[in-house]
Design an enzyme around this catalytic site. Structure first.
Site, PDB file in Angstrom:
ATOM      1  N   GLU A 188       9.834   3.752   9.172  1.00 31.38           N
ATOM      2  CA  GLU A 188      11.041   2.977   8.868  1.00 31.38           C
ATOM      3  C   GLU A 188      12.186   3.887   8.459  1.00 31.38           C
ATOM      4  OE1 GLU A 188       9.811   0.189   5.805  1.00 31.38           O
ATOM      5  OE2 GLU A 188      10.594   1.478   4.258  1.00 31.38           O
ATOM      6  N   ARG A 228      -0.727  -8.941  -6.752  1.00 32.31           N
ATOM      7  CA  ARG A 228      -1.576  -8.667  -7.927  1.00 32.31           C
ATOM      8  C   ARG A 228      -0.664  -8.434  -9.116  1.00 32.31           C
ATOM      9  NH1 ARG A 228      -0.021  -3.387  -8.375  1.00 32.31           N
ATOM     10  NH2 ARG A 228       0.287  -2.318  -6.399  1.00 32.31           N
TER      11      ARG A 228
END
Lengths: 499, 175
Positions: free
Chosen positions: A200, A291
């Site tokens: 990216e 999480r």
């Protein structure tokens, strides 16, 4: 609420979760490897189960052993913490298949967001802005190079299954690509068992700003404001704070809404974090962590919410009892990650036995730790020893408190990154909140730890007085004629001097 | 007793003579208070109070925590210092220093071969510790003499990974 919670983790986060459960009257089961038999999380829990030898693959990553431990102890829920199995969909699924509750999102959500390529595709669909880049993993270094040349160097190579800086490489020029690609693949393969890497665009001077979200099974999703985690070294966060020193209320609302949209797109349940790169008022989706985050305490301090307890409540099916409008951010919180890495030596990992630990106390100071005196820090696990978190009415007050608390923190026995944090606080740009994820590249002097001249001289004197004391202690009969009654001022007070 | 003390780049000459403590010849008013069981002491310099803790004592090396700051101190007494001076010490190596593992870990890749010439900054060996790869690079120019490890091998801290050839005698003779 659950009767008994098994914590499939170790270190400071296991301690943190046990504390939250205890306050809610939930009994706790710790699991541990052979070298962790005396670790703080084991000593704190109601029950403990030995999983296996030290390597994670033979202990903390053993799904079969964890489920067996849950069955043997009669636990009805499993909290994965962060790292280890926390973002492995097969683990969440195995826990559910065993008839237990997994404290976290569904296996489908973990799977969707864990595959970074899939996550980017989904976010694009949900209208969340993403960083320019290729969506599919690159099959070869040549393919990665072609993609990189199309979007322009520098580029970032990232592990599809990744997180925590592993399998990640910045590539400045075409010539460096092939070697970086191989290294990223190897690291990704070793860390996640999956060597897929994608490319990216690398932003020049962005901040890392992430939004905490919380969702329940009744379709409610709220965001709890942002954390700025721009101080990073090799993509590992070192300092995190809430709120960000720069976000305007409008920007906060826009990012918060985008994060809620992202979470809603995957029917998010539990606590999660949507990470963004922020630059000049623009923000781009980076990834979603399904999480609890290491840096969750700073959000807890500015919102007054206990995130771990909310994780347990929503996992037990309870609905959020507050709305987005009721979320109030107050004051400023900063966290320093205290790791067993030596900043004077390129952050190399250090090992040893923790000595006479001295922890900071007093107003506005929180220590979330996973070490105790006598605990041996080895090389098997993450170097995070604990987190020093401070809270104050505003950022300057929090910075002053952090300085004070760092002065009180002493961890003998191993090298730690405490000197780095002390040095960072001296930096004007840090004090003024002029941050970016390139902060340490732009301020390399922060990595050069230098003591002031007075303190250095005092250390030299201290070493000599301790040496004299040790020599006298090992020489019971003092030589005649040394003038027994004529004690020097430092000797007179010394012990075991007069044995 | 007189001591030669090094703290980082700074060197001090500290002498303890009965009641008196002299630092580089200058008298300093200093008192060390120590308790019966704690390793923590209070060091007073004048009335300035410093929390002091000795974390390591090994050979000449000490690690001290002073008010939350860490100091690596090297200390030798006068007698040892002069004995070493007379016997010559061990400084002045011939070629580049051998490459040692800076921490225990796993060798992931050896990037050079024996006989290969390397330049400063060139990658030599990649060692993984705590799940992170660390590339060890050449500090100076040199020629690799022996590669002593291979990929997949576990190494201890300070284990020699590879060494360098001593520079040719001709190279040392200037024009």
């Amino acid at each position: 609420m659950f009767k008994k919670l098994l914590i499939a983790n170790r270190g400071e986060i296991a301690v943190r979760i046990i504390r939250a459960a205890r306050e809610m009257g939930v009994r706790t089961v710790a699991v541990h490897s052979e070298v962790d038999a005396l670790a703080p999380h084991v000593l704190l829990a109601d029950e403990a189960v030995l999983l296996g030898p030290a390597p994670s693959s033979e202990s903390y990553l053993r799904i079969d052993r964890l489920l067996e431990a849950a069955r043997e102890t009669g636990a009805d829920a499993v909290h994965p913490g962060y790292g280890f199995l926390s973002e492995r969909a097969p683990f969440a699924r195995a826990v559910e298949d065993a008839g237990l509750v997994f404290v976290g999102p569904t296996p489908e959500t973990i799977q969707a967001m864990g595959d970074k390529t899939e996550a980017r595709r989904r976010m694009k669909e949900a209208g969340v802005p993403i960083v320019p880049g290729i969506v599919d993993p690159a099959a070869s270094a040549e393919e990665a190079r072609a993609a990189a040349e199309a979007m322009g160097f520098p580029v970032l190579l990232k592990a599809t299954a990744g997180g925590g800086g592993k399998g990640m490489r910045v590539v400045e020029e075409p010539a460096a690509l092939s070697r970086a690609f191989d290294a990223a693949r190897r690291e990704a393969e070793a860390a996640f068992g999956d060597g897929s890497v994608y490319v990216e665009k690398y932003l020049q001077r962005p901040r890392h700003v992430e939004i905490q979200v919380l969702g329940d099974v009744h379709g409610n999703v709220v965001h709890l404001g942002e954390r700025e985690c721009s101080i990073q070294r090799r993509h590992q966060k070192l300092v995190e704070e809430a709120p960000s020193p720069v976000l305007t209320p409008d920007e906060r609302r826009a990012m918060g809404e985008a994060a809620v949209r992202a979470a809603a797109a995957v029917e998010y349940r539990g606590a999660g974090t949507v990470e963004f790169l922020y630059q000049d008022g623009e923000f781009f989706f980076l990834e979603m962590n399904t999480r609890l985050q290491v840096e969750h305490p700073v959000t807890e301090l500015v919102t007054g919410l206990d995130l771990v307890q909310w994780q347990l409540r929503v996992a037990a099916g309870e609905a959020l009892d507050f709305s987005q409008e009721q979320v109030r951010l107050q004051g400023h919180a900063i966290e320093c990650r205290i790791t067993s890495e030596d900043p004077a030596n390129g952050f190399l990992p250090s090992t040893g036995v923790i000595g006479e630990l001295r922890l900071p106390q007093g107003p506005g100071v929180r220590w979330d730790g996973g070490i105790e005196p006598g605990y041996e820090v080895g090389l098997h696990y993450d170097p995070l020893l604990g987190k020093l978190v401070v809270y104050g009415p505003d950022r300057p007050a929090a910075l002053a408190r952090l300085r004070r608390a760092l002065d009180e923190l002493v961890i003998p026995g191993i090298e730690t990154c405490i000197p780095f944090h002390r040095r960072l606080l001296d930096e004007t740009d840090f004090q003024e909140g002029d941050l970016s994820i390139r902060f340490l590249e732009e301020h390399p002097q922060v990595l050069e730890i230098r003591a002031d001249a007075d303190a250095t001289r005092t250390a030299a004197i201290a070493a000599v007085l301790l040496e004299e004391e040790a020599r006298r202690a090992s020489t019971p009969a003092r030589p005649a004629g040394s003038g027994g009654s004529q004690m020097s001022p430092w000797r007179a007070q010394g012990w075991p001097w007069n044995e | 007793m007189r001591y030669f003390v090094e703290v980082g780049d700074e060197a001090f000459d500290v002498e303890v003579d009965g009641d008196r403590v002299l630092v580089d010849g200058e008298a300093v008013e200093v008192t060390l208070f120590r308790g019966p069981s704690s390793k923590v002491g209070s060091l007073r310099v004048g009335h300035r109070s410093h929390a002091l803790l000795e974390a390591r004592r090994k050979g000449d090396e000490r690690i001290l925590h002073l008010d939350g700051e860490v100091f690596r101190v090297n200390l030798v007494d006068e007698r040892t210092h002069f004995v070493r001076e007379m016997t010559g010490g061990a400084s002045g190596s011939a070629g580049p220093k051998p490459l040692k593992a800076p921490m225990p870990g796993l060798v992931v890749k050896v990037e050079v071969e024996a006989g290969e010439a390397v330049l400063p900054g060139q990658g030599l060996v990649i060692v993984e510790a705590m799940k992170m790869e660390n590339e060890l690079t050449a500090e100076v120019e040199g020629v690799v003499a022996h590669v002593l490890v291979e990929a997949g091998q576990t190494v201890e801290k300070d284990q020699i990974l590879l060494d360098f050839e001593a520079p040719h005698a001709a190279a040392e003779e200037g024009p």
